[in-house]
Design a protein around this motif. Structure first.
Motif, short mmCIF file in Angstrom:
data_model
loop_
_atom_site.label_atom_id
_atom_site.label_comp_id
_atom_site.label_asym_id
_atom_site.label_seq_id
_atom_site.Cartn_x
_atom_site.Cartn_y
_atom_site.Cartn_z
N ARG A 289 1.08 -1.84 0.13
CA ARG A 289 -0.57 -0.12 -0.08
C ARG A 289 0.94 1.08 0.24
NH1 ARG A 289 -4.64 1.22 -0.92
NH2 ARG A 289 -6.03 -0.94 -1.91
N VAL A 290 0.17 2.65 -0.82
CA VAL A 290 1.06 3.38 -0.68
C VAL A 290 0.03 4.26 0.20
CG1 VAL A 290 2.41 3.58 -2.62
CG2 VAL A 290 -0.03 4.59 -2.69
N ASP A 291 0.49 5.94 0.48
CA ASP A 291 -0.19 6.24 1.69
C ASP A 291 0.46 8.66 1.85
OD1 ASP A 291 2.07 7.13 3.18
OD2 ASP A 291 1.78 5.70 4.97
N GLN A 292 0.19 8.66 1.40
CA GLN A 292 -0.10 10.20 1.54
C GLN A 292 1.72 10.56 1.61
OE1 GLN A 292 -0.84 9.84 4.03
NE2 GLN A 292 0.22 10.87 5.56
N SER B 14 9.78 9.68 -6.76
CA SER B 14 9.63 10.79 -6.82
C SER B 14 8.31 11.94 -6.89
CB SER B 14 10.33 11.41 -7.94
OG SER B 14 11.85 11.68 -7.46
N HIS B 15 7.02 10.64 -8.09
CA HIS B 15 5.51 11.48 -8.33
C HIS B 15 4.94 10.23 -8.30
CE1 HIS B 15 2.89 13.43 -10.80
NE2 HIS B 15 2.15 13.17 -9.54
N GLN B 16 4.30 9.39 -7.24
CA GLN B 16 4.25 7.90 -7.42
C GLN B 16 2.38 7.48 -8.16
OE1 GLN B 16 1.16 6.23 -6.32
NE2 GLN B 16 1.66 4.17 -6.85
N VAL C 140 5.04 11.61 -2.91
CA VAL C 140 6.78 11.66 -3.35
C VAL C 140 6.67 10.53 -1.69
CG1 VAL C 140 8.16 13.13 -3.21
CG2 VAL C 140 5.97 13.59 -4.23
N LEU C 141 7.66 10.10 -1.75
CA LEU C 141 8.75 8.94 -1.12
C LEU C 141 8.71 9.89 0.21
CD1 LEU C 141 8.46 6.17 0.01
CD2 LEU C 141 10.43 5.63 -1.88
N MET D 167 16.09 8.99 -5.95
CA MET D 167 16.74 7.69 -5.13
C MET D 167 18.16 7.50 -4.54
SD MET D 167 14.32 5.13 -2.72
CE MET D 167 14.58 4.21 -4.79
N GLN D 168 18.47 6.84 -6.76
CA GLN D 168 19.61 6.39 -6.84
C GLN D 168 20.94 6.92 -6.40
OE1 GLN D 168 21.44 7.33 -9.48
NE2 GLN D 168 23.22 5.07 -10.56
#
Length: 497
Positions: free
Chosen positions: A244-247, A270-272, A278-279, A317-318
């Motif tokens: 799951r993803v959240d805010q 960077s833009h789910q 955004v992570l 992230m890389q």
């Protein structure tokens, strides 16, 4: 006359009595005769063992040259339909044709792979020109004249050598251009030999699967998330685990690392996609650390983060941690145009030696002129200028869409995302169906995507619509949103859409 010859005599009469027609859509007399005899053999009018007329007699009867008939007989013989014998040319035994004559009319149910049955038809067919379709850039705003100049120059410079196979990893000039651009724009650390040019991001995802996984490995995907990643993993016979993803992006429970230890993790930090989250940096660092501890690889899909609309661009992230287990994937489908079919993969250094043989045996280095043209497009500054123009355009279009939603979408809803990219996502009440609404919208030349179709296991919070604004003019948003509001209201009332 043999029994077989007597049986086929009506068919022979048909062959001789039906005239061949000259200039029939450009089909030669020779080809017409070949198709006629071949068809008569396949459908059983000329049974196995029946004798065909001699080439001279048939030529006279049909009014064509004997050479044409001889050529047809030679071709039918090469295909295995007929064979010469002491008594003349006869039809050979054809098992498939005989099976059909025994009454086998319906084709068998041919099996398909298990992976094929697991792939759901999640995409509603839609043309690029339909309004509100996500993932399509402003096609009419692409600088075609500048691109044509780069392409013409690439063809002149490379000449005929550009028609051959290229380096399996892609043209060196393009890999260097991508390396330099990523270092400045995205903070990606790499050398040219770490860059692999692919046919869009989808091939890059499939390549990641081939490089680092084995059938049966666990692969984590965002939920809801990009359908193409799920498809690539299913086709690689991986066990797909939705996370799951959240805010704040991908939300991983501590127990998940032990219960469903992954080999591969897919994320759009960077833009789910499609929620726009955004992570956070803390989650990024935690994800990298846990991946290193459990021997997992991470795919960072940076599909449209070039279009950041507020504040400074969020770095990739890389580049956060040296020697991170991140496979960085990018595409030019969003920044340039989809039919270009050029994407890329930046491999970690740890993979280079092991990947070399696989890359050379599975990739062939195509699209060479386009790759060389793109290298010049980037190095000349055209790419950067185009990105700047598109950022401004998409910012205006997003503002116009938000304003139209605020005024005209009266049904309760929540807008997510919007800091980057070319789409917004709206969450809708559970008493309407996002799938039905999306289907109904096609009748009005709109192509929003139902949010629930992005989830493997949809929940109530996944009811909504993904609205693309990249290829839709600002002047259209008010009437489009008004019509969309009517469709949503009608669905909530249970009306016939």
């Amino acid at each position: 006359m043999s029994a077989v010859d007597e049986l086929v005599s009506p068919a022979i009469d048909f062959l001789l009595e039906t005239p061949l027609v000259k200039d029939r859509s450009g089909v030669s007399l020779q080809k017409q005769l070949h198709e006629r005899i071949r068809g008569a053999i396949l459908d059983g009018r000329f049974p196995s063992g029946c004798r065909l007329p001699g080439s001279r007699a048939l030529a006279v009867a049909l009014g064509i040259s004997r050479n044409s008939v001889t050529a047809v007989y030679e071709l039918l013989g090469a295909e295995g339909f007929i064979e010469p014998s002491r008594q003349g040319t006869r039809v050979t035994e054809l098992e498939q044709r005989n099976g059909a004559r025994r009454g086998i009319r319906r084709p068998p149910a041919y099996p398909v792979s298990n992976r094929a049955t697991l792939i759901r038809g999640t995409q509603l067919g839609a043309a690029d020109t339909l309004s509100l379709r996500p993932g399509v850039p402003a096609l009419a705003r692409f600088p075609l004249s500048a691109w044509k100049h780069c392409l013409d120059r690439a063809i002149r410079t490379a000449g005929a050598s550009g028609l051959g196979y290229g380096d399996p990893q892609g043209e060196l000039a393009l890999r260097k251009a991508i390396m330099r651009h990523l270092a400045v724009a995205r903070g990606v650390r790499c050398a040219p030999d770490q860059v692999v040019i692919t046919e869009g991001a989808q091939e890059a995802l499939s390549l990641c699967v081939r490089l680092v996984t084995n059938p049966g490995d666990n692969a984590w995907v965002e939920e809801p998330g990009y359908r193409g990643a799920k498809t690539a993993f299913i086709c690689g016979d991986l066990d797909v685990v939705p996370i799951r993803v959240d805010q704040d992006g991908l939300c991983i429970a501590d127990l998940a690392w032990e219960r469903h230890t992954p080999r591969l993790i897919y994320t759009t930090p960077s833009h789910q996609y499609p929620t726009g989250a955004v992570l956070t940096v803390s989650r990024r660092l935690d994800l990298i650390a846990n991946a290193q501890a459990h021997g997992a690889w991470i795919i960072e899909d940076d599909y449209d983060s070039e279009y950041r609309h507020s504040g400074e661009p969020i770095g990739a992230m890389q580049g956060l941690v040296p020697h991170s287990p991140v496979l960085y994937v990018g595409t030019f489908s969003k920044t340039l145009f989809p039919s270009l079919r050029l994407g890329f993969l930046v491999m970690p250094e740890a993979l280079l030696d092991k990947a070399c043989a696989l890359l050379r045996e599975t990739l062939r280095g195509g699209h060479r002129y386009e790759q060389l043209a793109l290298a010049e497009f980037i190095e000349s500054g055209q790419f950067g200028r185009h990105l700047g123009r598109m950022r401004r355009l998409y910012r205006r279009r997003q503002d116009a869409l938000r304003a139209a939603l605020t005024v005209h979408l009266t049904v309760p809803h929540t807008i997510t995302g919007g800091d980057s990219g070319m789409h917004l996502t709206i969450k809708l009440p559970v008493d309407c169906s996002d799938v039905r609404i999306a289907v109904a919208a096609r009748q009005y030349d709109m192509a929003p995507m139902p949010l629930s179709r992005f989830a493997l296991k949809p929940q109530a919070q996944d009811n909504g619509l993904v609205l693309g604004y990249g290829n839709t003019s600002e002047s259209l948003f008010v009437p489009l949103v008004k019509q969309l509001a009517r469709l949503i209201q009608a669905d909530r009332r249970g009306a016939n859409l």
